[in-house]
Design a protein around this motif. Structure first.
Motif, PDB file in Angstrom:
ATOM      1  N   GLY A 171       0.800  -1.219   0.000  1.00  0.00           N
ATOM      2  CA  GLY A 171       0.000   0.000   0.000  1.00  0.00           C
ATOM      3  C   GLY A 171       0.830   1.264   0.000  1.00  0.00           C
ATOM      4  N   GLY A 203      -3.203  -3.857  -4.305  1.00  0.00           N
ATOM      5  CA  GLY A 203      -2.595  -2.565  -4.029  1.00  0.00           C
ATOM      6  C   GLY A 203      -2.768  -1.572  -5.160  1.00  0.00           C
ATOM      7  N   THR A 207      -4.137   2.761  -6.432  1.00  0.00           N
ATOM      8  CA  THR A 207      -3.008   3.469  -7.038  1.00  0.00           C
ATOM      9  C   THR A 207      -3.456   4.104  -8.347  1.00  0.00           C
ATOM     10  OG1 THR A 207      -1.406   1.940  -6.076  1.00  0.00           O
ATOM     11  CG2 THR A 207      -0.685   3.159  -8.003  1.00  0.00           C
TER      12      THR A 207
END
Length: 253
Positions: A171, A203, A207
């Motif tokens: 993360g 993750g 993003t």
């Protein structure tokens, strides 16, 4: 306490392109995470010299040509974009054609629409990597060209790649800039090798993911990588600039 500097993963090859990418991102106010996903293995092959048109699709091709005695002769030299054109001219080759859109489809469209180009029955040499887009070959054949493809180099995943996948899984990654379908595939291979493929994909959901070109976006989507945007131009500079603008909430024209 000030907010931490955003981290942006880039997958440029481990040569001057890596340092140039990192410098650009630093100048834009973010922390680059250089994680090369491509390495070049030369095949030692040289383009044919009897073609009407010789097409080059990367700066790497130009760099490899500099190590040979290839002579274009009467060939019309075509570069897929200005970076490739600049690299070819830097090693002594005059470039005759650069399309307005720096993609395989853009190159085909430009050649097909140019009054100075007649592909029907023309001998066309395409010199590139082993992962070149089929779109280019299909488009040239559809226009009536007689094709010959020379594989100048192979693109492989470097040993030790995957730092960005680790960061995404934790993360700790704010953005990622994928420059080709192969960088997407190699990112996931590196994550798989480290046993964190699902964590890395999870993750990436949080993003900002930018890519160059619709083919890269399609590859990412097929493999579960969410894509937030496709850069307005098929250049790393455009991708990086637009990624950072979105990170900071700025308008992107």
């Amino acid at each position: 306490m000030s907010d931490p500097t955003p981290t942006v993963a880039v997958f440029r090859p481990d040569d001057e392109r890596r340092s140039e990418a990192a410098s650009l991102l630093e100048s834009l106010g973010v922390e680059p995470v250089p994680d090369p996903m491509l390495a070049v293995e030369s095949t030692g092959e040289v383009p044919r010299t009897d073609a009407d048109y010789a097409i080059f699709t990367s700066k790497t091709a130009a760099d490899l040509l500099a190590e040979t005695d290839w002579d274009p002769g009467e060939s019309t030299v075509v570069a897929i974009g200005p970076a490739t054109a600049d690299a070819l001219e830097a090693v002594g080759y005059e470039v005759d054609v650069v399309p307005e859109e720096y993609t395989s489809s853009g190159l085909v469209a430009h050649l097909g629409e140019s009054a100075d180009v007649d592909l029907d029955g023309a001998r066309v040499e395409v010199a590139r990597s082993d992962h070149g887009s089929q779109v280019l070959l299909d488009g040239l054949e559809a226009a009536g060209a007689y094709l010959h493809e020379t594989i100048l180099y192979r693109l492989v995943r470097p040993d030790g790649s995957g730092e960005s996948a680790e960061l995404a899984a934790e993360g700790g990654l704010d953005a990622a800039c994928f420059t080709s379908s192969l960088t997407v595939e190699h990112f996931l291979e590196a994550a798989e090798e480290r046993g964190i493929r699902e964590e890395a994909l999870s993750g990436l959901e949080g993003t900002l993911v930018g890519v160059i070109g619709e083919p890269t976006a399609e590859t990412a989507g097929e493999r579960g990588v969410p894509v937030d945007f496709v850069s307005s131009e098929a250049t790393f500079e455009a991708l990086a600039t637009e990624t950072v603008a979105r990170l900071f909430g700025d308008d992107v024209e």
